[in-house]
Design a protein around this motif. Structure first.
Motif, mmCIF file in Angstrom:
data_model
loop_
_atom_site.group_PDB
_atom_site.id
_atom_site.type_symbol
_atom_site.label_atom_id
_atom_site.label_comp_id
_atom_site.label_asym_id
_atom_site.label_seq_id
_atom_site.Cartn_x
_atom_site.Cartn_y
_atom_site.Cartn_z
ATOM 1 N N VAL A 3 41.470 32.089 41.017
ATOM 2 C CA VAL A 3 40.276 32.762 41.542
ATOM 3 C C VAL A 3 40.726 33.779 42.583
ATOM 4 N N VAL A 4 40.611 35.040 42.245
ATOM 5 C CA VAL A 4 41.065 36.100 43.142
ATOM 6 C C VAL A 4 40.032 36.367 44.233
ATOM 7 N N LEU A 8 29.140 36.346 47.452
ATOM 8 C CA LEU A 8 27.717 36.601 47.289
ATOM 9 C C LEU A 8 27.381 37.908 47.994
ATOM 10 N N TYR A 9 26.623 38.764 47.284
ATOM 11 C CA TYR A 9 26.225 40.046 47.853
ATOM 12 C C TYR A 9 24.707 40.092 47.975
ATOM 13 N N ARG A 10 24.242 40.645 49.099
ATOM 14 C CA ARG A 10 22.803 40.799 49.320
ATOM 15 C C ARG A 10 22.544 42.192 49.879
ATOM 16 N N HIS A 11 21.664 42.934 49.183
ATOM 17 C CA HIS A 11 21.322 44.299 49.588
ATOM 18 C C HIS A 11 22.566 45.169 49.773
ATOM 19 N N GLY A 12 23.544 45.001 48.877
ATOM 20 C CA GLY A 12 24.738 45.826 48.894
ATOM 21 C C GLY A 12 25.803 45.396 49.864
ATOM 22 N N LYS A 13 25.590 44.307 50.581
ATOM 23 C CA LYS A 13 26.547 43.842 51.577
ATOM 24 C C LYS A 13 27.123 42.485 51.169
ATOM 25 N N ARG A 14 28.396 42.279 51.467
ATOM 26 C CA ARG A 14 29.008 40.979 51.225
ATOM 27 C C ARG A 14 28.452 39.983 52.252
ATOM 28 N N VAL A 15 27.974 38.837 51.746
ATOM 29 C CA VAL A 15 27.365 37.837 52.629
ATOM 30 C C VAL A 15 28.365 36.733 52.953
ATOM 31 N N ARG A 16 28.907 36.115 51.914
ATOM 32 C CA ARG A 16 29.831 35.006 52.137
ATOM 33 C C ARG A 16 30.608 34.722 50.866
ATOM 34 N N ALA A 17 31.673 33.950 51.008
ATOM 35 C CA ALA A 17 32.440 33.507 49.852
ATOM 36 C C ALA A 17 31.708 32.357 49.160
ATOM 37 N N VAL A 18 31.895 32.258 47.866
ATOM 38 C CA VAL A 18 31.283 31.170 47.104
ATOM 39 C C VAL A 18 32.365 30.476 46.293
ATOM 40 N N SER A 19 32.096 29.270 45.886
ATOM 41 C CA SER A 19 33.004 28.505 45.042
ATOM 42 C C SER A 19 32.542 28.606 43.596
ATOM 43 N N ILE A 20 33.482 28.492 42.649
ATOM 44 C CA ILE A 20 33.083 28.638 41.253
ATOM 45 C C ILE A 20 32.253 27.455 40.773
ATOM 46 N N GLY A 37 35.858 37.191 40.552
ATOM 47 C CA GLY A 37 37.005 37.755 39.857
ATOM 48 C C GLY A 37 38.071 36.698 39.662
ATOM 49 N N ILE A 38 38.509 36.492 38.394
ATOM 50 C CA ILE A 38 39.489 35.465 38.063
ATOM 51 C C ILE A 38 40.614 36.104 37.251
ATOM 52 N N CYS A 39 41.830 35.674 37.510
ATOM 53 C CA CYS A 39 42.993 36.174 36.771
ATOM 54 C C CYS A 39 43.689 35.008 36.070
ATOM 55 N N ASP A 40 43.838 35.115 34.752
ATOM 56 C CA ASP A 40 44.495 34.078 33.936
ATOM 57 C C ASP A 40 43.973 32.676 34.258
ATOM 58 N N PRO A 41 42.681 32.448 34.043
ATOM 59 C CA PRO A 41 42.092 31.148 34.414
ATOM 60 C C PRO A 41 42.514 30.031 33.467
ATOM 61 N N GLY A 103 25.213 38.603 33.950
ATOM 62 C CA GLY A 103 23.901 37.962 33.927
ATOM 63 C C GLY A 103 22.973 38.629 34.930
ATOM 64 N N HIS A 104 21.781 38.093 35.045
ATOM 65 C CA HIS A 104 20.787 38.677 35.949
ATOM 66 C C HIS A 104 21.307 38.761 37.380
ATOM 67 N N SER A 105 21.988 37.718 37.833
ATOM 68 C CA SER A 105 22.422 37.686 39.228
ATOM 69 C C SER A 105 23.883 37.264 39.364
ATOM 70 N N HIS A 106 24.671 37.530 38.326
ATOM 71 C CA HIS A 106 26.095 37.232 38.438
ATOM 72 C C HIS A 106 26.896 38.169 37.547
ATOM 73 N N ILE A 107 28.111 38.459 37.951
ATOM 74 C CA ILE A 107 29.063 39.181 37.124
ATOM 75 C C ILE A 107 30.426 38.527 37.355
ATOM 76 N N ILE A 108 31.050 38.114 36.262
ATOM 77 C CA ILE A 108 32.318 37.385 36.323
ATOM 78 C C ILE A 108 33.346 38.152 35.516
ATOM 79 N N SER A 109 34.412 38.593 36.147
ATOM 80 C CA SER A 109 35.479 39.321 35.459
ATOM 81 C C SER A 109 36.693 38.405 35.314
ATOM 82 N N VAL A 110 37.198 38.329 34.090
ATOM 83 C CA VAL A 110 38.337 37.468 33.769
ATOM 84 C C VAL A 110 39.468 38.359 33.271
ATOM 85 N N ARG A 111 40.535 38.451 34.036
ATOM 86 C CA ARG A 111 41.650 39.330 33.698
ATOM 87 C C ARG A 111 42.812 38.550 33.094
#
Length: 322
Positions: A3-4, A8-20, A37-41, A103-111
């Motif tokens: 997990v790179v 969580l983002y709110r109104h264009g600002k980073r709010v806090r880190a989240v766990s998967i 963002g995840i690399c080689d999960p 998704g509606h409220s998430h985007i997950i990138s897997v590299r």
């Protein structure tokens, strides 16, 4: 640690880190979303994401295998996008894969297999909250644009090498190593075209079709990605033609130089045939031969040889055989 970054983002600002493995409830107005963002999960990490964000099993399977061509799949109210990354190593283009769940409220990138981290991209977007505030579709555009922008330096590097090779072709024969290199680069261009075609289709589908999670206002941004892909496609086609012309031009020059050498050898053979013939005649052991007892016969024969050879030399020189 695969997990790179996960925030969580709110109104264009980073709010806090989240766990998967954390379920984040976001409002319906898309003012909040999670970007992971995840690399080689591992398979376990992908199962965790599947459970928390209701990812489709087929999309998760494709993201784990990392052997897909660029594509866009729709699973209910979510999108699954696959893009192929590329990087130049020596004369070979190495490919990676970035799978994106939207998704509606998430985007997950897997590299997979990409040396270009999304860290710089994330920092760039966080510095421009006017884009992040619009939601996950703008992040999707940024990732695709970032991937496609990585193609251009590859083409520029190969283009410089091909132009240098073209100049060397004019100055000298191409060696075996350079000919092998030409065919190797041409093969890489063909492989790259097989990636660029589907990448263009991905951007084109997002622009043309009514897809979930993609607002109408965001479509012009994806149209820009499509333009970038087409630009690279044009460069690849041009480089393939140049590589072909370099090889053909080298063959023509080699044939021309070989023909010139052959003509020179033929001309000198014709010139040398005169003294050879005369010397051959007078070298015969006949008892009665004309001019054998002439006082100045030796010098006359040398003069005849010189005049005839000079005349032939001038003739071949005018014909540009020498």
């Amino acid at each position: 640690m695969t997990v790179v970054a996960a925030y969580l983002y709110r109104h264009g600002k980073r709010v806090r880190a989240v766990s998967i493995d954390e379920k984040v409830d976001c409002p319906a107005d898309r003012s909040e979303f999670v970007w992971i963002g995840i690399c080689d999960p591992s398979a376990e990490e992908m199962r965790t994401l599947k459970e928390q964000y209701n990812l489709h099993p087929l999309a998760v399977e494709d993201a784990i295998k990392a052997d897909q061509l660029p594509k866009v799949d729709v699973y209910g109210d979510q999108l699954f996008v696959v893009a192929r990354t590329a990087q130049l190593e020596a004369d070979k283009i190495e490919y990676g894969e970035t799978a994106i769940f939207v998704g509606h409220s998430h985007i997950i990138s897997v590299r997979h297999g990409s040396a270009r981290s999304h860290k710089a991209l994330r920092e760039q977007l966080e510095a421009a909250p006017t884009l992040l505030i619009n939601g996950v579709d703008y992040v999707l555009h940024a990732i695709l644009d970032y991937v496609v922008d990585g193609y251009l330096p590859i083409m520029e590097s190969i283009e410089d090498e091909v132009l240098a090779m073209e100049q060397r072709t004019i100055d000298a024969f191409l060696g075996r190593d350079e000919i092998v290199r030409i065919f190797g680069l041409r093969r890489e261009m063909i492989r790259f075209q097989r990636i660029l075609g589907p990448m263009g289709e991905v951007a084109g589908k997002i622009v043309r079709l009514d897809l979930p999670c993609i607002d109408t206002e965001a479509k012009p941004y994806f149209s820009d990605v499509l333009d970038h892909v087409r630009r690279v496609q044009t460069m690849v086609e041009g480089l393939r033609e140049v590589l072909t012309s370099v090889f053909e031009f080298s063959n023509l020059l080699e044939q021309q130089r070989t023909g010139a050498i052959t003509r020179q050898l033929a001309a000198w053979a014709a010139i040398l045939a005169v003294p050879t013939a005369i010397a051959g005649i007078y070298g015969m052991n006949f008892e009665n031969m004309p001019e054998l007892k002439t006082e100045y016969g030796y010098f006359v024969v040398l003069g005849v040889i010189g005049v005839v050879c000079a005349a032939l030399y001038v003739k071949f020189k005018q014909a540009k055989w020498l």
